[in-house]
Scaffold this active site. Structure first.
Site, PDB file in Angstrom:
ATOM      1  N   THR A 216      55.308  90.764   9.976  1.00  0.00           N
ATOM      2  CA  THR A 216      54.160  90.452   9.111  1.00  0.00           C
ATOM      3  C   THR A 216      53.926  88.942   9.037  1.00  0.00           C
ATOM      4  OG1 THR A 216      55.606  90.479   7.153  1.00  0.00           O
ATOM      5  CG2 THR A 216      54.453  92.526   7.704  1.00  0.00           C
TER       6      THR A 216
ATOM      7  N   ASP B  30      52.987  84.979  10.731  1.00  0.00           N
ATOM      8  CA  ASP B  30      51.760  84.396  11.276  1.00  0.00           C
ATOM      9  C   ASP B  30      51.592  84.697  12.766  1.00  0.00           C
ATOM     10  OD1 ASP B  30      49.420  82.673  10.770  1.00  0.00           O
ATOM     11  OD2 ASP B  30      50.410  81.324  12.180  1.00  0.00           O
TER      12      ASP B  30
ATOM     13  N   TYR C   8      68.321  83.854  15.197  1.00  0.00           N
ATOM     14  CA  TYR C   8      68.517  84.636  16.423  1.00  0.00           C
ATOM     15  C   TYR C   8      69.914  85.226  16.528  1.00  0.00           C
ATOM     16  CZ  TYR C   8      64.166  82.746  18.430  1.00  0.00           C
ATOM     17  OH  TYR C   8      62.858  82.416  18.683  1.00  0.00           O
TER      18      TYR C   8
ATOM     19  N   TYR D 200      52.837  79.948  27.633  1.00  0.00           N
ATOM     20  CA  TYR D 200      52.075  79.328  28.720  1.00  0.00           C
ATOM     21  C   TYR D 200      52.271  80.061  30.046  1.00  0.00           C
ATOM     22  CZ  TYR D 200      49.432  75.316  27.189  1.00  0.00           C
ATOM     23  OH  TYR D 200      48.452  74.535  26.661  1.00  0.00           O
TER      24      TYR D 200
ATOM     25  N   GLU E 147      45.021  68.235  21.897  1.00  0.00           N
ATOM     26  CA  GLU E 147      44.622  69.041  20.740  1.00  0.00           C
ATOM     27  C   GLU E 147      43.836  68.174  19.767  1.00  0.00           C
ATOM     28  OE1 GLU E 147      47.738  72.026  19.341  1.00  0.00           O
ATOM     29  OE2 GLU E 147      48.989  70.460  20.205  1.00  0.00           O
TER      30      GLU E 147
ATOM     31  N   HIS F 165      56.235  74.029  27.703  1.00  0.00           N
ATOM     32  CA  HIS F 165      54.962  74.399  28.336  1.00  0.00           C
ATOM     33  C   HIS F 165      54.674  73.579  29.595  1.00  0.00           C
ATOM     34  CE1 HIS F 165      54.426  76.611  24.765  1.00  0.00           C
ATOM     35  NE2 HIS F 165      53.736  75.748  24.058  1.00  0.00           N
TER      36      HIS F 165
ATOM     37  N   TRP G 212      75.791  43.026  45.904  1.00  0.00           N
ATOM     38  CA  TRP G 212      77.234  43.290  45.898  1.00  0.00           C
ATOM     39  C   TRP G 212      77.635  43.820  44.524  1.00  0.00           C
ATOM     40  CZ3 TRP G 212      80.124  42.134  50.353  1.00  0.00           C
ATOM     41  CH2 TRP G 212      79.452  41.388  51.334  1.00  0.00           C
TER      42      TRP G 212
END
Length: 791
Positions: free
Chosen positions: A41, A43, A156, A212, A250, A274, A617
């Site tokens: 639920t 974004d 995760y 992407y 952007e 990306h 050198w």
């Protein structure tokens, strides 16, 4: 049970609608697939994921699989159900479906979807039991379970553990877990995350997603190169390519995302993933088989390994003016807080292989810029000189553009200049050639000057990638090795930028030329002076280069950049003088951190410095192979030699690696180097030796307890360092003190105490080997920056 029966009924109805009415029955099921969107639920799920799974269902219904969909979250069931179905009811119909058929499929999709709280291990266990009961009641078998983790990366490992322990499918069914970026913050954190996840999930079960790679143009870069290989192979190299640009601009700012963005910034958010993926697809070796995921991933790894080191000399960074105020507001910071997080970055990248050597790759992205557009273009060198009719197509620039969308063109496309070649259609079924042109320019050329290909039906990136997960195709996803290789490339740059103040820009069209940047050799810098500064001018603005005395010898002091520029200028004068008198210049460079800035400065003098008549050198070397990063010669090569045109036989590395052994006395490495010095250097007297000084007072690889042989005429010796690697090879004080000029470079606040101590010592001190540097007939000059001098 009713849900699955309803799905089977729908499959039969859809087959009838399609005209498959031979038996008026659905195809035999290939198994049941369960989709679980963790964070269902949120974004991302609202904007993209559920639309993608609805598209998947629309594509696959009636083809043999049955489905169930779960939106998982931390909210209680009642609240979560309301949120989830509010999202699902807003799903748009795929353009290829009729309104009647879409209504039918959407109604079924809603019937097959439900919310399930996923907070504890027990919640995951209940979900697993529910899936088993549903499938068992219908006498079906599980094909697999697809978990999409639309949650912050810190969650995760915990979720992977719960899935592994309580919610795995039966052994003969597949498990696929999709992970959203970011995958770590740098190399170390990505490595740590990978270790935690690999303890719970197999590599083939993890799908690290970069949306992407789902964009239609990006997915066709390799096929385009393959289809047009005969035309591209002769020109896809350093002899024909002038430059490559990979750009994502952007107009939006970071407002509302500051909690995330201020930890990551534009390089981590866009460039590391990306744009790096786009660059890799453009320049990696073409695989023999575009369907072979393993070959594609291996070729990506090989390309990433060929990228040259980047640091803050290869980048410019900026920050839009309102950003710091947004940080103060959203993160509850005080008014005197300044964030160094860049919202704009321009990075120069070079590839270390014969095909692309010397081609500048400009990678750029930023927020609050003048337009929203993303593209990657290859600009080719012109071989035509036009005397007149400059508007003729043959006189215009030659370029291939992978245009991802927005900007003047608005739609995704692959464009090829008409003065290059006419490309074959990248995919005859789902791509088309554009023959009607709008009157717009795209990157300097009118649209009519390009051959243009575009998808027949635009598909959203997440829809494409979700389909690939379903079919188990991993070529559009990021492997663990690829992820770590990318972070290994970007982390040194990120670390070097931690104390760099980004240039402030107003935002939008008001930026003007403020963010333009230019090449300076193998480095980049802003083209124009900044108008707005974050930090008020400090005391350093009142200091110029200062000359004086230090330990009875000449001393030059300045701020770091001015000091390095002065030393580079002095070296140039010494080289010109030596070449006038003797026809060649012999320069010996020490290792360590001190000469790094100087080597970069010298690399910029590609044309003014007389490299053809200069011999390089080494003052000292660590006993490691020259190919390793700890080698002083490797540092000289990477920072200087590979950027200049110097004859191969003018380069003299110390022979620390002989007969496959490192610094074994019996191999006679010091004797060999001494013979080479005597052969080439007049009277064994170098024109210039550059030294640094360690905090313990050592110089070259001559330490406090170095035991030099009784033969004071020895020029080269093996030594022992108190820090690893212990074994070294070094010029002796005899060789150093024969030099015409000796420069000692000391930089940084951490050297202030050393500089103070040395200033109090008269003559030699066994504790500080640097005090034994006393040229017999030459000149000693101390180059000390203000940080080291003033503390």
């Amino acid at each position: 049970m009713l849900r699955i029966r309803w799905e089977l009924l729908l499959m039969a109805i859809i087959c009838w609608h399609r005209g498959h009415t031979d038996n008026h029955e659905a195809k035999q099921s290939l198994g049941h697939v369960t989709v679980v969107v963790v964070g269902g639920t949120g974004d991302l799920a609202r904007k993209y994921l559920w639309q993608g799974f609805f598209q998947l269902y629309a594509d696959e219904v009636g083809k043999g699989h049955t489905f169930s969909f779960y939106g998982g979250g931390l909210s209680p069931t009642e609240n979560g159900t309301t949120l989830l179905f509010g999202i699902l009811k807003e799903l748009a119909c795929p353009p290829e479906l009729s309104a009647e058929r879409c209504a039918l499929i959407k109604d079924q999709f809603l019937h097959l979807s439900q919310y399930h709280q996923l907070k504890t291990s027990e919640d995951y266990e209940k979900l697993s039991q529910k899936i088993k009961e549903q499938v068992g009641q219908e006498g079906m078998v599980e094909a697999g379970r697809l978990f999409y983790l639309s949650v912050p990366a810190f969650a995760y490992a915990d979720i992977a553990e719960k899935i592994n322990n309580t919610c795995r499918p039966p052994p003969d069914a597949w498990l696929r877990v999709v992970l959203e970026k970011p995958f770590g913050h740098d190399f170390a954190s990505a490595q740590s995350l990978d270790k935690k996840l690999s303890g719970q999930l197999k590599e083939e079960e993890m799908y690290r997603i970069d949306h992407y790679l789902g964009k239609q143009v990006v997915s066709k870069i390799l096929p385009f190169r393959k289809e047009n290989r005969k035309l591209l192979d002769p020109i896809w190299n350093k002899h024909h390519i002038e430059r490559i640009e990979i750009v994502l601009k952007e107009t939006l700012d970071a407002k509302g995302r500051i909690q995330f963005y201020d930890q990551y910034g534009v390089i981590r958010d866009v460039l590391q993933n990306h744009l790096t993926e786009v660059m890799t697809l453009m320049l990696m070796n073409l695989p023999a088989n575009l369907s072979n995921s393993k070959e594609i991933l291996q070729n990506k790894l090989n390309f990433l390994a060929s990228l040259q080191h980047v640091d803050n000399s290869n980048a410019v960074v900026g920050q839009y003016q309102a950003y710091n105020g947004e940080v103060q507001e959203e993160l509850n910071k005080t008014k005197d807080y300044f964030s160094l997080t860049p919202t704009f970055a321009g990075v120069l990248i070079h590839v270390d292989n014969a095909q692309y050597e010397g081609i500048p790759i400009f990678m750029t992205s930023g927020k609050a810029l003048d337009e929203r557009v993303a593209y990657a273009r290859v600009i080719f060198k012109s071989d035509v000189f036009c005397v007149q009719d400059l508007n003729n197509v043959q006189c215009k620039s030659k370029q291939i553009i992978f245009y991802l969308g927005h900007g003047n063109l608005q739609y995704p496309a692959i464009l090829v200049s008409k003065n290059l070649f006419k490309p074959d259609l990248v995919s005859s079924g789902d791509w088309k050639e554009v023959t009607e042109y709008k009157e717009v320019d795209v990157l300097g050329l009118p649209l009519s000057d390009y051959y243009i290909q575009t998808p027949v039906v635009p598909r959203e990136a997440y829809c494409e990638l979700i389909s690939h997960v379903f079919f188990g195709r991993k070529d559009r996803f990021i492997s663990a090795e690829g992820l770590l290789a990318s972070w290994a490339f970007w982390t040194p740059l990120l670390e070097s930028l931690t104390q760099v103040f980004p240039r402030v820009y107003p935002g939008g069209v008001a930026n003007g030329n403020l963010l333009n940047f230019k090449l300076r050799g193998h480095q980049v810098a802003f083209s124009h002076e900044a108008v707005v500064n974050v930090i008020n001018p400090g005391a350093e603005d009142n200091f110029q280069v200062m000359q004086g005395k230090y330990r009875s010898s000449e001393m030059i002091s300045a701020w770091a950049q001015e000091l390095v520029d002065r030393l580079a200028s002095d070296l140039l004068l010494a080289a010109e003088e030596a070449i006038r008198e003797e026809g060649q210049f012999h320069l010996a460079l020490s290792g360590g951190s001190s000469p790094v800035a100087l080597l970069r400065a010298l690399a910029l003098n590609l044309y003014t410095f007389p490299w053809r008549n200069t011999h390089i050198w080494q003052v000292d070397e660590r006993c490691v192979p020259h190919t390793e990063s700890g080698s002083n010669f490797r540092s000289i090569h990477d920072l200087l030699l590979q950027h200049i045109r110097i004859p191969y036989f003018n380069i003299h590395p110390m022979p620390v690696h002989l007969t496959q052994r490192l610094c074994v006395e019996e191999d006679g490495g010091p004797t060999l180097y001494e013979k080479e010095i005597k052969k080439h250097v007049n009277a064994s007297s170098f024109h210039y030796i550059l030294l640094g000084v360690g905090q313990d007072g050592h110089t070259a690889s001559l330490f406090q307890d170095t035991k030099l042989e009784s033969d004071e005429e020895r020029l080269v010796t093996l030594t022992e360092s108190p820090i690893k690697p212990h074994q070294r090879m070094s010029l002796t004080f005899t060789a150093i003190n024969r030099a015409r000029r000796v420069g000692v470079l000391i930089m940084g606040k951490n050297k202030h105490e050393l500089v103070s101590q040395l200033s109090r010592i008269k003559g030699e001190s066994s504790k500080y080997p640097i005090t034994k540097v006393q040229p017999k007939s030459g000149t000693l000059i101390w180059y000390i920056d203000y940080d080291a001098l003033l503390g």
